[in-house]
Design a protein around this motif. Structure first.
Motif, PDB file in Angstrom:
ATOM      1  N   GLY A 312       0.807  -1.213   0.000  1.00 37.18           N
ATOM      2  CA  GLY A 312       0.000   0.000   0.000  1.00 37.18           C
ATOM      3  C   GLY A 312       0.842   1.265   0.000  1.00 37.18           C
ATOM      4  N   ARG A 313       1.891   1.282   0.808  1.00 37.65           N
ATOM      5  CA  ARG A 313       2.746   2.473   0.888  1.00 37.65           C
ATOM      6  C   ARG A 313       3.413   2.771  -0.453  1.00 37.65           C
ATOM      7  NH1 ARG A 313       4.571   4.306   5.897  1.00 37.65           N
ATOM      8  NH2 ARG A 313       6.720   4.481   5.178  1.00 37.65           N
ATOM      9  N   GLN A 315       2.108   2.559  -3.242  1.00 37.69           N
ATOM     10  CA  GLN A 315       1.133   3.112  -4.180  1.00 37.69           C
ATOM     11  C   GLN A 315       0.508   4.433  -3.721  1.00 37.69           C
ATOM     12  OE1 GLN A 315      -1.852   0.134  -5.378  1.00 37.69           O
ATOM     13  NE2 GLN A 315      -0.512  -1.472  -4.555  1.00 37.69           N
ATOM     14  N   THR A 316       0.820   4.880  -2.504  1.00 36.75           N
ATOM     15  CA  THR A 316       0.058   6.004  -1.941  1.00 36.75           C
ATOM     16  C   THR A 316       0.878   7.257  -1.690  1.00 36.75           C
ATOM     17  OG1 THR A 316       0.421   5.069   0.278  1.00 36.75           O
ATOM     18  CG2 THR A 316      -1.639   4.495  -0.843  1.00 36.75           C
ATOM     19  N   LEU A 319      -0.510  11.144  -1.813  1.00 34.70           N
ATOM     20  CA  LEU A 319      -1.960  11.224  -1.976  1.00 34.70           C
ATOM     21  C   LEU A 319      -2.613  11.832  -0.740  1.00 34.70           C
ATOM     22  CD1 LEU A 319      -2.743   7.729  -3.572  1.00 34.70           C
ATOM     23  CD2 LEU A 319      -2.385   9.915  -4.734  1.00 34.70           C
ATOM     24  N   HIS A 324      -5.609   7.897  -0.284  1.00 35.81           N
ATOM     25  CA  HIS A 324      -4.724   6.986   0.434  1.00 35.81           C
ATOM     26  C   HIS A 324      -5.519   5.828   1.029  1.00 35.81           C
ATOM     27  CE1 HIS A 324      -1.386   5.896   3.235  1.00 35.81           C
ATOM     28  NE2 HIS A 324      -2.376   5.645   4.067  1.00 35.81           N
ATOM     29  N   ILE A 327      -6.958   3.252  -1.582  1.00 40.49           N
ATOM     30  CA  ILE A 327      -5.976   2.284  -2.068  1.00 40.49           C
ATOM     31  C   ILE A 327      -5.638   1.272  -0.980  1.00 40.49           C
ATOM     32  CG2 ILE A 327      -3.551   2.032  -2.760  1.00 40.49           C
ATOM     33  CD1 ILE A 327      -3.872   4.616  -4.362  1.00 40.49           C
TER      34      ILE A 327
END
Length: 457
Positions: A312-313, A315-316, A319, A324, A327
């Motif tokens: 997750g981190r 991809q975020t 944001l 955030h 996702i």
């Protein structure tokens, strides 16, 4: 002489600290009002949550639940803090290496460890030791050591009372009140810096946190964190209360079955500083923070959590909170979000207790297995609340309230042995504490129901 319990001393101290902090940081009072209102509404809207907290004895503790944070500069200060917290029935649990996030400290959490103590008042203090050895400049490192060597963050009276507690095995009620009053002085804000502006600026340029730890008379409490039952709603309402929350909520996303710890914060106060030589300045290290606690994960659950968090981190970055969270919720769909699935897959720790029907079935379940007892409604399993901290969350909160400053040169310097040597004691393994609690609850059910052959889950 009759002594009062360490739990009672902890309760008195945490309430006194809360009153002191509210006087120092007025927005803390507004934060408590916000959290209390959100908690009341959440309990009304979620009867299952109300039942779970009631079954685990956690409803009463919500209104007093706080964690604080303190940073010390020397091994001697850390060792004395261990003795001070022991007077309140608080012990070091967990080792946290914040150098991974570019923050030159490593830490533990002082907290109660017994079920009854946690139910009464689960006061925790996240305690960090500055790692001067990570400062690259030898001149600056020596200057910091000289400054720290000249201060004593404990009053003579509190030192005497700690010694008395250790020698006589406790404190009277009157001594406990004196202890609380004297111990508060260690955590109080001091407006006067112990250095001139030039020295402060040099340490600040190395890392803002180093200046915060080294340049004051004591390690002022940085925040007191109440526990909310809906951190997303609390974050949404903060601006209407004059609070500007950090960009994203730290930790896992919103879930039906909350896990571990979620945190958010806001800058609470800009305070004036008087430096040696009469120069003036300002200080913004203290802040408001709230947290939402979920279930404690097993090593298997924690490994899955870490894997998904890293996904997750990646991809975020950059944001806003809504994007955030969206996702993160997508990524965390790979983690079961139903208590029974989580329990049977052994991803979290659970507390087993008797239902009313189970209470009435004393001695009638010999050789039954736990799955059968759960299915027939004699036993109920509730997730155990996570009482500790997440290194990534803690470092994220540190950075956001220090202006996002970090130094990659500090990273990868975990040294638990050195920390425990400074502490003067080993830190307890939080996962072992949760496993022991789960096992005790299973054994208690077994004894009541007479299930000598009780097995499985």
């Amino acid at each position: 002489m009759s002594f009062i319990t360490t739990d009672a001393i902890r309760d008195r101290f945490s309430k006194a600290m809360s009153a002191m902090y509210q006087a120092e940081v007025p927005q803390y009072g507004a934060l408590l009002e916000l959290v209390e209102r959100v908690n009341q509404e959440t309990l009304q809207q979620q009867p299952a949550l109300h039942h779970r907290l009631e079954a685990q004895g956690e409803l009463a503790r919500l209104s007093v639940e706080r964690h604080g944070a303190i940073r010390v500069g020397t091994k001697a200060e850390l060792a004395m803090l261990r003795r001070l917290f022991a007077v309140m029935g608080m012990y070091p649990v967990g080792y946290y290496d914040l150098s991974e996030a570019g923050v030159p400290v490593h830490s533990t959490a002082f907290r109660p460890i017994e079920d009854e103590a946690l139910a009464l008042n689960p006061f925790r203090v996240f305690t960090s030791l500055l790692r001067l050895e990570l400062i690259e400049s030898e001149t600056l490192r020596q200057r910091a050591e000289e400054i720290l060597a000249q201060r004593d963050i404990f009053t003579p009276a509190v030192r005497a009372l700690i010694q008395r507690h250790e020698t006589q095995g406790g404190l009277s009620s009157e001594e406990a009140d004196q202890f609380v009053s004297e111990a508060l002085e260690t955590f109080r804000w001091h407006q006067e810096a112990t250095v001139d502006l030039e020295t402060y600026q040099a340490l600040h340029d190395e890392h803002r946190l180093i200046a915060d730890v080294v340049c004051f008379k004591g390690p002022h409490i940085n925040h007191l964190t109440p526990r909310t039952l809906d951190i997303d709603e609390a974050q949404r309402r903060m601006p209407s209360m004059g609070m500007n929350p950090k960009a994203v909520i730290e930790g896992p996303p919103r879930r039906e079955c909350p896990m571990l710890l979620r945190q958010t914060s806001f800058r609470a106060l800009e305070e004036s500083i008087r430096f040696a030589g009469e120069a003036q300045g300002t200080h913004t290290a203290r802040f408001g923070e709230i947290e939402q606690r979920g279930m404690a994960l097993t090593p298997k659950g924690r490994a899955l959590y870490d894997e998904l968090l890293n996904q997750g981190r990646a991809q975020t970055a950059g944001l806003d909170n809504d994007a955030h969270q969206a996702i993160m919720e997508r990524v965390f769909a790979a983690f079961p979000d139903h208590h029974e699935a989580i329990r049977t897959e052994q991803l979290a720790y659970f507390h087993y207790h008797l239902t009313d029907a189970g209470q009435a079935a004393k001695g009638r379940a010999e050789h039954a297995d736990l799955a059968t007892l759960l299915a027939q409604g004699w036993v109920e399993a509730q997730p155990i609340t996570y009482e500790d901290f997440l290194p990534v969350s803690a470092a994220g909160i540190f950075q956001s309230n220090l202006g996002g400053s970090e130094n990659g040169a500090y990273a990868g310097n975990a040294n638990r042995d050195a920390f425990e040597a400074a502490l003067g004691a080993p830190v307890q393994d939080e996962l072992a504490l949760y496993a022991e609690r789960e096992q005790r609850s299973k054994e208690a059910v077994l004894v009541w129901l007479g299930g000598g052959g009780l097995t499985g889950g």
